[in-house]
Scaffold this motif. Structure first.
Motif, PDB file in Angstrom:
ATOM      1  N   VAL A 212     -12.626   4.194  -1.491  1.00 42.68           N
ATOM      2  CA  VAL A 212     -11.701   4.867  -0.614  1.00 42.68           C
ATOM      3  C   VAL A 212     -10.692   3.977  -0.045  1.00 42.68           C
ATOM      4  O   VAL A 212      -9.516   4.131  -0.070  1.00 42.68           O
ATOM      5  N   ALA A 213     -11.375   3.052   0.628  1.00 48.25           N
ATOM      6  CA  ALA A 213     -10.585   2.003   1.307  1.00 48.25           C
ATOM      7  C   ALA A 213      -9.569   1.065   0.534  1.00 48.25           C
ATOM      8  O   ALA A 213      -8.392   0.911   0.879  1.00 48.25           O
ATOM      9  N   SER A 214      -9.989   0.952  -0.732  1.00 44.68           N
ATOM     10  CA  SER A 214      -9.036   0.318  -1.733  1.00 44.68           C
ATOM     11  C   SER A 214      -7.933   1.009  -2.145  1.00 44.68           C
ATOM     12  O   SER A 214      -6.704   0.804  -2.262  1.00 44.68           O
ATOM     13  N   PHE A 215      -8.234   2.311  -2.075  1.00 40.76           N
ATOM     14  CA  PHE A 215      -7.283   3.410  -2.416  1.00 40.76           C
ATOM     15  C   PHE A 215      -6.032   3.610  -1.455  1.00 40.76           C
ATOM     16  O   PHE A 215      -4.588   3.261  -1.641  1.00 40.76           O
ATOM     17  N   ILE A 216      -6.373   3.380  -0.196  1.00 39.63           N
ATOM     18  CA  ILE A 216      -5.362   3.430   0.593  1.00 39.63           C
ATOM     19  C   ILE A 216      -4.968   2.075   1.245  1.00 39.63           C
ATOM     20  O   ILE A 216      -3.897   1.856   2.012  1.00 39.63           O
ATOM     21  N   GLY A 217      -5.558   0.896   0.656  1.00 38.91           N
ATOM     22  CA  GLY A 217      -5.166  -0.398   0.958  1.00 38.91           C
ATOM     23  C   GLY A 217      -5.533  -1.125   2.325  1.00 38.91           C
ATOM     24  O   GLY A 217      -4.836  -1.847   2.860  1.00 38.91           O
ATOM     25  N   LEU A 218      -6.555  -0.536   2.886  1.00 41.62           N
ATOM     26  CA  LEU A 218      -7.268  -1.244   4.111  1.00 41.62           C
ATOM     27  C   LEU A 218      -8.491  -1.961   4.025  1.00 41.62           C
ATOM     28  O   LEU A 218      -9.126  -1.489   2.824  1.00 41.62           O
TER      29      LEU A 218
ATOM     30  N   THR B 279       0.712  -1.015  -0.004  1.00 42.64           N
ATOM     31  CA  THR B 279       0.255   0.026  -0.054  1.00 42.64           C
ATOM     32  C   THR B 279       0.928   1.175   0.008  1.00 42.64           C
ATOM     33  O   THR B 279       0.609   1.946  -0.715  1.00 42.64           O
ATOM     34  N   ILE B 280       1.807   1.291   0.791  1.00 43.47           N
ATOM     35  CA  ILE B 280       2.930   2.442   0.837  1.00 43.47           C
ATOM     36  C   ILE B 280       3.434   2.643  -0.515  1.00 43.47           C
ATOM     37  O   ILE B 280       3.449   4.099  -0.836  1.00 43.47           O
ATOM     38  N   VAL B 281       3.816   1.890  -1.021  1.00 42.89           N
ATOM     39  CA  VAL B 281       4.353   1.895  -2.351  1.00 42.89           C
ATOM     40  C   VAL B 281       3.393   2.520  -3.436  1.00 42.89           C
ATOM     41  O   VAL B 281       3.917   3.619  -4.120  1.00 42.89           O
ATOM     42  N   ARG B 282       2.184   2.056  -3.445  1.00 46.52           N
ATOM     43  CA  ARG B 282       1.229   2.550  -4.569  1.00 46.52           C
ATOM     44  C   ARG B 282       1.054   4.184  -3.929  1.00 46.52           C
ATOM     45  O   ARG B 282       0.954   4.805  -4.815  1.00 46.52           O
ATOM     46  N   ILE B 283       0.785   4.269  -2.740  1.00 45.46           N
ATOM     47  CA  ILE B 283       0.450   5.810  -2.235  1.00 45.46           C
ATOM     48  C   ILE B 283       1.695   6.691  -2.660  1.00 45.46           C
ATOM     49  O   ILE B 283       1.366   7.686  -3.231  1.00 45.46           O
ATOM     50  N   THR B 284       2.895   6.133  -2.279  1.00 51.03           N
ATOM     51  CA  THR B 284       4.042   6.996  -2.605  1.00 51.03           C
ATOM     52  C   THR B 284       4.146   7.277  -4.124  1.00 51.03           C
ATOM     53  O   THR B 284       4.322   8.269  -4.495  1.00 51.03           O
ATOM     54  N   LEU B 285       3.834   6.381  -5.048  1.00 49.05           N
ATOM     55  CA  LEU B 285       4.003   6.532  -6.406  1.00 49.05           C
ATOM     56  C   LEU B 285       3.028   7.625  -7.145  1.00 49.05           C
ATOM     57  O   LEU B 285       3.107   8.418  -7.761  1.00 49.05           O
ATOM     58  N   ARG B 286       1.923   7.645  -6.153  1.00 45.85           N
ATOM     59  CA  ARG B 286       0.572   8.314  -6.687  1.00 45.85           C
ATOM     60  C   ARG B 286       1.052   9.855  -6.227  1.00 45.85           C
ATOM     61  O   ARG B 286       0.678  10.836  -7.092  1.00 45.85           O
TER      62      ARG B 286
END
Length: 517
Positions: A439-445, A11-18
């Motif tokens: 939204v939950a999917s976007f932040i990976g929870l 999740t952190i990598v996906r958010i970081t890239l975005r």
């Protein structure tokens, strides 16, 4: 605008890239993200995608599996590979399957990503061939430093001329790269990589017998040709220290290194390259800016640490997530094993476990050095313990420090995720399809966990929060524009103007028309 699909189970990598760069300024937009190759493939079959940025190791379908499937499609997007410490074999396979380039996760910064996108823009998405039919471009000799790295990463075949005598391979890594890189502007090639290589070239023994190339702005590979069979170990370590000291003195960069055993010919090179990287991963036991070689007395081995990670997987996982019960249960078994060993063997087992924990922290984007105010050499720390009871007491405290650290950082990361969730809502409230699940999917929870945590932190449910955002935006539009009520309704995410009117009146105690008057 080119569509980008991010594929990573972290999740952190996906958010970081975005959030790392302004994608639209560079001519790209994030179309979607996926947590594994199968999910990515299903999306690509139904949506246009120009660029896929994918991790190598994922559940269900990994990066190699995704590349194999993409090669079966009529239209194949460009693929940029995300690589970890031990993914170089997979990167080489990715190049064979058509990947355009790679990025090291440890060196992932705004500058490295922007530079990569510019390179893709020039080399992949545009044809810069001579369309006028004039003279051909002159052949440019490729530097040995570039050839070395290209061979190591699988972008070109191994050349015998490089490996006509015995050699060692070394890998160097800049410590705290994300902090250190801020001093070098946006052009890493000119401001960081070129000075690193030029400084190395000013050391006579490096210039005469070595080739040094940049695997990434944060990572460097050196081929050390052995000319002194009787003293090559001492001389290689000495050269390595001199390089690290030069970079520290002239560029204020702390650099760690890993050295391989000797290799001979092309058949050994890739294995020695991998071995140098494995040695580098043992740096966590010594501290930052240190050199790890395979001849050091009483040093642990990469294979032993990897085995410890498998043997004590439940204990390590419990420490990472703060699971008191699991840690209590698993450490009883661990201590039981230690008491069956001689003290020296028990100390070695502890070092294996500590290094494996450090790897897990690194994978979680944390650093074992952050556990303590001062840097710790674990060889020395564990070496000073003179009885099993002291070892057990120290380890119990160590486990507690790790759990407390992870608990504190987990709270911080979850808070950061709530901030990102609210930003996502603000960016997408106009989309009628925006849901709690998206939204939950976007932040990976997990959706249920996200709902509970959101309500707890915000004091109102996700649905009520979204409604308030939409109605507040509607009021702003009424106050500042001449848009019709149905146009405002659509602008804030309501397909039905009747439904919008009911919700507006419930919250504002007046109809939209009455509010505008």
């Amino acid at each position: 605008m080119r569509n980008v699909l991010i594929v990573d189970d972290d999740t952190i990598v996906r958010i970081t890239l975005r959030s790392l760069i302004n994608w639209e300024e560079m001519g790209y937009q994030i179309a979607a993200d996926a947590i594994h190759g199968q999910q990515a493939l299903e999306y690509i079959k139904d949506h246009p995608v120009d660029l896929v940025i994918t991790d190598m190791k994922m559940p269900v379908m990994d990066g190699i599996g995704l590349l194999e499937e993409l090669n079966r499609l009529k239209t194949i997007p460009a693929v940029l590979v995300l690589s970890g410490y031990d993914d170089f074999k997979l990167v080489r396979d990715a190049f064979r399957l058509g990947a355009c380039d790679y990025l090291l996760k440890t060196g992932l910064t705004e500058e490295t990503l922007a530079a990569m996108l510019k390179r893709l823009d020039e080399e992949v998405f545009h044809d810069h061939g001579n369309e006028t039919g004039g003279e051909k471009n002159p052949v440019v000799k490729i530097p040995d430093s570039v050839l070395l790295v290209d061979m190591a990463m699988g972008r070109r075949s191994l050349e015998e001329t490089f490996f006509q005598q015995e050699y060692l391979v070394m890998q160097f890594e800049i410590e705290d790269f994300h902090k250190a890189s801020a001093r070098f502007g946006e052009d890493f090639e000119e401001e960081l990589i070129k000075p690193m290589l030029e400084l190395a070239g000013q050391i006579p023994r490096v210039a005469s017998r070595c080739i040094l190339g940049a695997v990434a702005p944060s990572r460097y590979c050196l081929l050390y040709r052995i000319t002194d069979p009787e003293q090559y170990r001492e001389n290689a370590v000495s050269a390595c220290k001199q390089l690290c000291n030069v970079w520290k003195h002239f560029m204020n960069l702390s650099v760690s290194a890993g050295i391989s055993n000797p290799g001979n010919g092309t058949k050994d090179f890739l294995n020695r390259f991998e071995e140098a990287g494995e040695q580098l991963r043992l740096k966590y036991l010594k501290g930052k800016g240190k050199i790890c070689d395979p001849w050091e007395k009483d040093a642990v081995s990469f294979q032993q640490v990897r085995q410890a990670g498998q043997d004590y997987e439940k204990l390590i996982k419990g420490l990472m997530i703060g699971d008191e019960f699991t840690v209590w249960s698993e450490k009883k078994g661990f201590f039981s094993e230690l008491y069956k060993m001689e003290l020296k063997a028990a100390k070695e087992a502890c070092l294996h476990l500590i290094c494996s924990i450090a790897w897990q922290l690194s994978d979680n984007h944390d650093d074992i050095s952050a556990l303590f105010a001062e840097e710790v050499n674990y060889y020395e720390k564990i070496g000073r313990l003179d009885e099993m009871r002291s070892l057990e007491l120290w380890l119990n405290n160590y486990f507690r420090w790790i759990m407390d650290y992870n608990a504190h950082h987990a709270d911080r990361k979850q808070a950061d995720m709530m901030i990102r969730a609210k930003r996502f809502i603000m960016d997408n409230y106009a989309n009628p399809e925006l849901t709690l699940g998206s939204v939950a999917s976007f932040i990976g929870l997990n959706e249920k966990y996200f709902s509970t945590r959101f309500t707890k932190e915000e004091g109102l449910t996700f649905s009520n929060y979204l409604t308030e955002v939409r109605i507040r935006k509607a009021r702003e539009l009424m106050e500042t524009t001449d848009l019709k009520i149905y146009e405002i309704s659509q602008s804030v995410g309501y397909n039905s103007v009747e439904h919008f009117t009911r919700v507006f009146k419930k919250l504002c105690k007046v109809s939209p028309g009455g509010y505008r008057k």
